[in-house]
Design an enzyme around this catalytic site. Sequence first.
Site, mmCIF file in Angstrom:
data_model
loop_
_atom_site.group_PDB
_atom_site.id
_atom_site.type_symbol
_atom_site.label_atom_id
_atom_site.label_comp_id
_atom_site.label_asym_id
_atom_site.label_seq_id
_atom_site.Cartn_x
_atom_site.Cartn_y
_atom_site.Cartn_z
ATOM 1 N N ARG A 60 0.808 -1.238 0.000
ATOM 2 C CA ARG A 60 0.000 0.000 0.000
ATOM 3 C C ARG A 60 0.839 1.285 0.000
ATOM 4 O O ARG A 60 0.329 2.353 0.350
ATOM 5 C CB ARG A 60 -0.932 0.037 1.221
ATOM 6 C CG ARG A 60 -1.670 -1.255 1.537
ATOM 7 C CD ARG A 60 -2.590 -1.701 0.445
ATOM 8 N NE ARG A 60 -3.487 -2.766 0.891
ATOM 9 C CZ ARG A 60 -4.233 -3.494 0.063
ATOM 10 N NH1 ARG A 60 -4.166 -3.289 -1.240
ATOM 11 N NH2 ARG A 60 -5.035 -4.435 0.538
ATOM 12 N N ASN A 90 -0.418 -2.075 -7.125
ATOM 13 C CA ASN A 90 -1.686 -1.355 -7.016
ATOM 14 C C ASN A 90 -1.621 -0.349 -5.857
ATOM 15 O O ASN A 90 -2.272 -0.478 -4.832
ATOM 16 C CB ASN A 90 -2.869 -2.318 -6.852
ATOM 17 C CG ASN A 90 -2.738 -3.252 -5.665
ATOM 18 O OD1 ASN A 90 -1.646 -3.513 -5.168
ATOM 19 N ND2 ASN A 90 -3.873 -3.733 -5.184
ATOM 20 N N HIS A 228 -3.189 -16.653 -7.092
ATOM 21 C CA HIS A 228 -4.251 -17.190 -6.210
ATOM 22 C C HIS A 228 -5.328 -18.031 -6.913
ATOM 23 O O HIS A 228 -6.499 -17.672 -6.924
ATOM 24 C CB HIS A 228 -4.906 -16.083 -5.394
ATOM 25 C CG HIS A 228 -5.210 -14.801 -6.114
ATOM 26 N ND1 HIS A 228 -5.853 -14.738 -7.328
ATOM 27 C CD2 HIS A 228 -4.933 -13.505 -5.773
ATOM 28 C CE1 HIS A 228 -5.973 -13.482 -7.689
ATOM 29 N NE2 HIS A 228 -5.420 -12.718 -6.777
ATOM 30 N N ASP A 301 -0.858 -13.423 -0.664
ATOM 31 C CA ASP A 301 -1.776 -12.337 -1.040
ATOM 32 C C ASP A 301 -2.086 -11.468 0.178
ATOM 33 O O ASP A 301 -3.237 -11.082 0.423
ATOM 34 C CB ASP A 301 -3.056 -12.887 -1.664
ATOM 35 C CG ASP A 301 -3.911 -11.805 -2.328
ATOM 36 O OD1 ASP A 301 -3.428 -10.660 -2.484
ATOM 37 O OD2 ASP A 301 -5.068 -12.104 -2.701
#
Length: 425
Positions: A60, A90, A228, A301
């Site tokens: 993040r 992201n 995943h 993840d």
Amino acid sequence: MTTVIKNGYLFVGGQIMQADLLVKDGLIAAIGTSLTGDSVINAEDKLVSPGLVDVHVHYRDPGQTEKENVQTGSLAAAHGGFTTVCAMPNVVPVPNTPELMTKMVRNNDQNGLVHILQYGPITIDEDTDEIPDYAQLKKAGCVALSNDGKGVQNARTMYLAMQKAQENNLIIAEHAQDDALFNHGVINEGQKAKKLHLAPITELAETTQIARDLLLAQKTGVHYHVCHVSTATSVELIRIAKSRGINVTCEVAPHHLLLEEENITGDDAKFKMNPPLRTKRDQAALIAGLLDGTIDMIATDHAPHTAADKQGGFAKAAFGIVGSETVFSELYTKFVKTGIFTLSQLLTWLTIAPAESFGLKKAGKIAIGQPADIVIFNLGKKITINTADFKSKGRNTPVKGDTVYGQTVLTMVDGKVVFQIEENK
């Protein structure tokens, strides 16, 4: 200055052996018996493993640091026994340019307690059909490409991306999701969705994109990595692709091994993740896929969120759970202690396999001349998962309160101790 780790059970070359380990100048200098050093770490009755490798974390940073940052995320990784991780792009802004990539790599290096390798995006901002300059991103330090959290919707865009990735010897790591089929769902299409009156997610949202991408990968020759995997059909598609020589690897997240939709106790967002928890049949297929080699590795993840992000039940809360600090103990307890996996298998999926699949030559193994990235686990130590002990900013986990074995005692990166449990714990 030398350090010897004495009397431990070492995981070396896929086997477990009792030996001492000598660390000198940040490297593994010797493996043997009766070794001596300037300082001693007593690992008697404990497991000494290569630092774990996680090819799928979310830190993040920048732009969402209220959820996590490089420092807290990497400390959480060290707490879980990881010494090398690959961080998804992201973030805000997405590292679309070599300048932004350089900035992220520098931040990872300066503030990370473990080795943090950086993904670049497959497409600009992860939601367009424009492809960034892969050659320049790679030159700036990009290790692989992913739009994780979003699937590449346009087949032609993915085809071009694969061609360019192949030209630059970069892995495409895909979050397989057809948005039209996903259709704003929040939970697996099944009995729980009906019982809780929640918008369902069909498995076709995952499987149809994997099928498409496997054909594109076959045509382009790119190394295609599926993030995943969560369904029995996904596993079978990948199994067939491997049998036909397609250059594909894949990962499974620990929560899809540990849990299935019947474990969801109610409209509780701690169980909300993407892909969602699937059926017991899917869970069994994932376990079988690991055991027969179809699934190459386990990756967490790790997806931290604020408490506010996870409010509002399945309908409103964010997708994702944290995993860095619980994966080894949870999987060791559920699968190794029960005889489903061997300890060597579990360690291989968390060290050797991800390192080899992603070409990480300095990670995932104990060998003379390798960086001294080491973790020591106390397999006999019984602990209760308590989120107050987490180093991550995220507390969003469905395994809180579980009783597990396999406590991380010490984590070493380049010969430096970056995490050590307090003796009285």
